[in-house]
Every structure is written in structure tokens, then in C-alpha cells.
Write a protein that holds these residues in place. Structure first.
Motif, mmCIF file in Angstrom:
data_model
loop_
_atom_site.group_PDB
_atom_site.id
_atom_site.type_symbol
_atom_site.label_atom_id
_atom_site.label_comp_id
_atom_site.label_asym_id
_atom_site.label_seq_id
_atom_site.Cartn_x
_atom_site.Cartn_y
_atom_site.Cartn_z
ATOM 1 N N LEU A 104 0.825 -1.212 0.000
ATOM 2 C CA LEU A 104 0.000 0.000 0.000
ATOM 3 C C LEU A 104 0.855 1.256 0.000
ATOM 4 C CD1 LEU A 104 -2.768 -1.102 2.493
ATOM 5 C CD2 LEU A 104 -3.099 -0.508 0.096
ATOM 6 N N ASP A 105 1.916 1.255 0.794
ATOM 7 C CA ASP A 105 2.789 2.434 0.838
ATOM 8 C C ASP A 105 3.449 2.681 -0.512
ATOM 9 O OD1 ASP A 105 2.084 2.790 3.475
ATOM 10 O OD2 ASP A 105 3.984 2.051 4.295
ATOM 11 N N CYS A 106 3.897 1.633 -1.169
ATOM 12 C CA CYS A 106 4.513 1.788 -2.491
ATOM 13 C C CYS A 106 3.506 2.286 -3.525
ATOM 14 C CB CYS A 106 5.135 0.471 -2.952
ATOM 15 S SG CYS A 106 6.666 0.096 -2.097
ATOM 16 N N LEU A 107 2.303 1.749 -3.479
ATOM 17 C CA LEU A 107 1.272 2.191 -4.426
ATOM 18 C C LEU A 107 0.912 3.657 -4.196
ATOM 19 C CD1 LEU A 107 -1.022 -0.958 -4.407
ATOM 20 C CD2 LEU A 107 0.419 -0.160 -6.301
ATOM 21 N N THR A 108 0.847 4.067 -2.936
ATOM 22 C CA THR A 108 0.531 5.463 -2.619
ATOM 23 C C THR A 108 1.634 6.383 -3.125
ATOM 24 O OG1 THR A 108 -0.752 4.800 -0.692
ATOM 25 C CG2 THR A 108 0.015 7.080 -0.751
ATOM 26 N N GLY A 109 2.877 6.005 -2.884
ATOM 27 C CA GLY A 109 3.999 6.804 -3.370
ATOM 28 C C GLY A 109 4.021 6.895 -4.887
#
Length: 136
Positions: A104-109
Motif C-alpha cells: 500500500l505504501d509503495c502504491l501510494t507513493g
């Protein structure tokens, strides 16, 4: 439109609540890889400029109701993705909740970078493929 919700905050609460309600509470029961791939595709399909809305986001985060809804939605997404990851054969992923948070953090970034118009941002499908290769 604001009259219907009473205020900007009322409208944002309604939109946040709708977003949370649309997050699956668990896998659909089919192929978890197909479901996870579909979820990542939908997550990356926003394509709307995010940078222009960062000022609004910062203001919204100052509102404890909206912040609470954001936390609730992210937790629900993390639980859903963790369940899908847990159904896959990923020996390199000892904790699906940690994996879900990283994904999720990678997708948000990546979404933030795409929102700037950076053509060199990472495609959401490539993020998923890379994570799955590392965890397999």
C-alpha cells in the motif's frame, strides 16, 4: 452539492465513508492472485493529479473525524490485501500484514509521483510483480 451534506467536511465524511464501505472485507473466494491484481489495477487507475490537492489533504488531516476515517479505510485495505497475500504461496513473506502495508505504501507513493506528471513513475502492476517475485 454542499447543501446536501451541510458543509465541505460533511461531504468529505460521506465520501470517506463510501470509500470504506467499498473496500472488500475479505477475499471473494476465487484465485487470490487474480483478485489482488484486479485490486492493484483499480487502485492505480485514479490517474488524477494529486499534487494540486495536497493543500486540501493537509487541511483535512487536521480534522479528527476525517483523519479517523482515513485511518479506518487504510486499515481495512491493509487487512483485505493481507488476506489475499496470505492465500498465496509466498515463503519470503513471513507476515502478510507487513507485506500489505509495504504494498500500500509503495502504491501510494507511485500515485503521488504519477500525480506530478512524472512519466518515470512506477506502474502499479510492476510494483505488485516485483513484490511477488521477492516474496516467492
Amino acid at each position: 452539492m454542499l447543501k446536501r451534506f451541510g458543509s465541505r467536511q460533511g461531504m468529505l465524511v460521506a465520501l470517506s465513508t463510501r470509500w470504506i464501505e467499498q473496500i472488500p472485507t475479505g477475499p471473494a473466494g476465487g484465485d487470490p492472485l487474480v483478485e489482488l491484481t484486479g485490486w492493484v489495477t483499480a487502485k492505480g487507475a485514479g490517474g488524477r493529479p494529486l499534487i494540486g490537492r495536497l493543500t486540501d489533504l493537509v487541511a483535512d488531516l487536521a480534522d479528527p473525524v476525517l483523519t479517523g476515517l482515513l485511518v479506518k479505510g487504510w486499515a481495512r485495505e491493509r487487512e483485505y490485501v493481507a488476506e489475499l497475500l496470505g492465500e498465496l504461496d509466498l515463503p519470503g513473506l513471513p507476515d502478510p500484514m507487513v507485506g500489505a502495508a509495504l504494498l500500500l505504501d509503495c502504491l501510494t507513493g507511485a500515485g503521488l509521483r504519477a500525480g506530478t506528471g512524472d512519466e518515470d513513475h512506477t506502474d502499479p502492476q510492476q510494483i505488485l510483480t516485483t513484490f511477488l517475485e521477492v516474496w516467492t
